[in-house]
Write an enzyme that holds these catalytic residues in place. Sequence first.
Site, mmCIF file in Angstrom:
data_model
loop_
_atom_site.group_PDB
_atom_site.id
_atom_site.type_symbol
_atom_site.label_atom_id
_atom_site.label_comp_id
_atom_site.label_asym_id
_atom_site.label_seq_id
_atom_site.Cartn_x
_atom_site.Cartn_y
_atom_site.Cartn_z
ATOM 1 N N ALA A 186 1.251 -14.238 -28.514
ATOM 2 C CA ALA A 186 1.973 -14.992 -29.446
ATOM 3 C C ALA A 186 2.510 -14.391 -30.801
ATOM 4 O O ALA A 186 1.812 -13.082 -31.012
ATOM 5 C CB ALA A 186 1.178 -16.249 -29.743
ATOM 6 N N CYS A 187 3.425 -14.679 -31.473
ATOM 7 C CA CYS A 187 3.778 -14.129 -32.479
ATOM 8 C C CYS A 187 2.380 -13.667 -33.498
ATOM 9 O O CYS A 187 1.552 -14.273 -33.456
ATOM 10 C CB CYS A 187 4.744 -14.689 -33.257
ATOM 11 N N GLY A 188 2.742 -12.580 -34.300
ATOM 12 C CA GLY A 188 1.686 -12.131 -35.240
ATOM 13 C C GLY A 188 2.420 -12.365 -36.530
ATOM 14 O O GLY A 188 3.384 -12.178 -36.892
ATOM 15 N N ASN A 247 3.955 -18.668 -35.364
ATOM 16 C CA ASN A 247 3.735 -18.168 -34.339
ATOM 17 C C ASN A 247 3.669 -19.471 -33.044
ATOM 18 O O ASN A 247 2.863 -19.061 -31.914
ATOM 19 C CB ASN A 247 2.545 -17.162 -34.396
#
Length: 254
Positions: A18-20, A254
């Site tokens: 997932a996005c950071g 995220n």
Amino acid sequence: MNQSAAQGMYDPANEHDACGVGFVAHIKGQKSHHIIEQGLLILKNIDHRGAVGADALAGDGAGILIQIPDALFRKAILNLGIVLPPLGDYGVAMCFLPQEPAARAACEEEIERAVRAEKQVVLGWRDVPVNHDMPMSPLIKATEPVIRQLFIGRGNDVLVTDALERKLYIIRKRASHAIRALKLKYGGEYYIPSCSARTVNYKGLLLADQVGEYYLDLQDPACISALALVHQRFSTNTFPTWDLAHPFRYIAHN
């Protein structure tokens, strides 16, 4: 938190995909270049949270949102004939513009028209210095926009920064609608990552460790902020593009 057991194509080890997102701030609001350095370090340390393609230089985008670096901008515009009012009395529109000159000029004209229509002041344009020599995927380079900043002064009908912030929002929306209506061949390359009297957004279709290298402003000791919001993207339902990199104008998720 309990995780589901591995089954079929599902592997709980991939739950980190997932996005950071990272955030650093001085608790008393003291601005420094160190805050920006810390933000960029966080960004480098979460590079594993973003996606990278078969081309190791092609990712899903990354960026950093900081407070307007007033001292940096005043130094940068010395030879541009731009006179900036006090901090809080001007805004900065960070603009992604088409590479094609005619389309770029049309976009700039519409942005300026929107500023004047809202009775605010066009102070002048600045080319954002970027590192064209750094390694970059040819695919990313091909879609790289021309990046410029428009400085917008408050009009006589605006007395406080909050009111200017509202005007800047209207200017951005008004310009974007007008440019979309032009149906320019290269109009899809236009985007405004931020337009604010408080913050500015440096982002792009970059890897986590490229943001501070690409945007030369972020390397300048005069670039100071009391906060830094960083993001490394992991695309889920859209293909990566320059405009879809985070942070967005107020948030990152995220």
